[in-house]
Design an enzyme around this catalytic site. Structure first.
Site, mmCIF file in Angstrom:
data_model
loop_
_atom_site.group_PDB
_atom_site.id
_atom_site.type_symbol
_atom_site.label_atom_id
_atom_site.label_comp_id
_atom_site.label_asym_id
_atom_site.label_seq_id
_atom_site.Cartn_x
_atom_site.Cartn_y
_atom_site.Cartn_z
ATOM 1 N N HIS A 35 21.500 15.984 -63.186
ATOM 2 C CA HIS A 35 22.489 15.691 -62.290
ATOM 3 C C HIS A 35 23.840 15.463 -62.872
ATOM 4 O O HIS A 35 23.815 15.000 -64.245
ATOM 5 C CB HIS A 35 22.102 14.600 -61.502
ATOM 6 C CG HIS A 35 20.795 14.629 -60.730
ATOM 7 N ND1 HIS A 35 20.725 15.234 -59.487
ATOM 8 C CD2 HIS A 35 19.427 14.643 -60.975
ATOM 9 C CE1 HIS A 35 19.318 15.188 -59.065
ATOM 10 N NE2 HIS A 35 18.729 14.956 -60.002
ATOM 11 N N GLU A 117 20.835 11.357 -64.442
ATOM 12 C CA GLU A 117 22.277 11.603 -64.112
ATOM 13 C C GLU A 117 23.041 11.598 -65.199
ATOM 14 O O GLU A 117 22.906 10.561 -66.212
ATOM 15 C CB GLU A 117 22.725 10.409 -63.110
ATOM 16 C CG GLU A 117 22.006 10.630 -61.865
ATOM 17 C CD GLU A 117 22.577 11.413 -60.910
ATOM 18 O OE1 GLU A 117 23.781 12.094 -61.166
ATOM 19 O OE2 GLU A 117 22.269 11.651 -59.566
ATOM 20 N N HIS A 156 20.465 20.019 -60.538
ATOM 21 C CA HIS A 156 20.352 19.967 -59.196
ATOM 22 C C HIS A 156 20.671 21.090 -58.360
ATOM 23 O O HIS A 156 20.078 21.329 -57.276
ATOM 24 C CB HIS A 156 21.210 18.680 -58.776
ATOM 25 C CG HIS A 156 20.995 17.997 -57.581
ATOM 26 N ND1 HIS A 156 21.508 16.943 -57.095
ATOM 27 C CD2 HIS A 156 19.635 18.298 -56.696
ATOM 28 C CE1 HIS A 156 21.124 16.500 -55.856
ATOM 29 N NE2 HIS A 156 20.095 17.109 -55.751
ATOM 30 N N ASP A 166 25.766 20.453 -59.129
ATOM 31 C CA ASP A 166 25.625 19.746 -60.334
ATOM 32 C C ASP A 166 24.484 20.367 -61.385
ATOM 33 O O ASP A 166 23.607 20.622 -60.672
ATOM 34 C CB ASP A 166 25.747 18.267 -60.255
ATOM 35 C CG ASP A 166 24.491 17.555 -59.366
ATOM 36 O OD1 ASP A 166 24.375 18.127 -58.299
ATOM 37 O OD2 ASP A 166 23.879 16.690 -59.813
#
Length: 184
Positions: A35, A117, A156, A166
């Site tokens: 992400h 992330e 993602h 993303d």
């Protein structure tokens, strides 16, 4: 990088949050989802991503945060532009990163995935330090959870097409997979 039997990585910053729960019984961890996030969007090095994952974000701190009020999200790890990594949720637990999602016909990817992330946006190039850290943690995750193979590392955007974009066009998949292969 070692990952213990409870899903905690050694020698990285641990910031245990409460935004997670148990995975369904007999669920194999078999997917890694990449992400991106920055708060406010496009601003790096702020404390707001950490505050969001910890459930402590001040929604009045920036006009764009009004949609975050009451939002309970998390990732297993967050990789800053510097390459520093923070673990919020043990890999054995279910983080709330994917939302409505599906991979190879199986819905609810949070049940069987790990979410990482990267501090970034869809269009800003990621730092080499981020790729290096992502490669190292991904390799360690693959060793601990062998059902995660390179073909089961996705963005993602791949599990929530039309809803999410993303890690975006700025993510260099060939570079990442080459670095991952070189680490073998």
């Amino acid at each position: 990088m070692q990952i213990d039997s409870s899903g905690v990585a050694a020698n990285i910053t641990q910031r245990p949050c409460t935004h997670f729960d148990e995975r369904p019984e007999n669920t194999d961890i078999s997917l890694l989802v990449i992400h991106n996030i920055s708060l406010p969007a496009g601003q790096f090095g702020t404390e707001y991503v950490d505050a969001l994952f910890m459930g402590e974000i001040d929604c009045n701190a920036h006009p764009s945060f009004c949609d975050l009020n009451g939002l309970r999200v998390s990732a297993h790890c967050f990789i800053k532009r510097t390459g520093e990594i923070i673990q919020y949720v043990p890999f054995n637990k279910r983080a709330w990163h994917a939302g409505q999602s599906e991979f190879e016909g199986v819905p609810a990817c949070n049940n069987f995935s790990i979410g990482i992330e990267l501090e970034g946006t869809d269009t800003a190039p990621y730092s080499l330090a981020q790729y290096k850290t992502l490669t190292i943690i991904s390799k360690s995750i693959m060793q601990r959870y062998p059902k995660i193979t390179p073909s089961r590392i996705v963005g993602h955007c791949d599990i929530a097409p039309g809803r999410k974009t993303d890690p975006g066009s700025s993510f260099n998949w060939p570079l990442f997979f080459n670095m991952l292969e070189q680490l073998s």
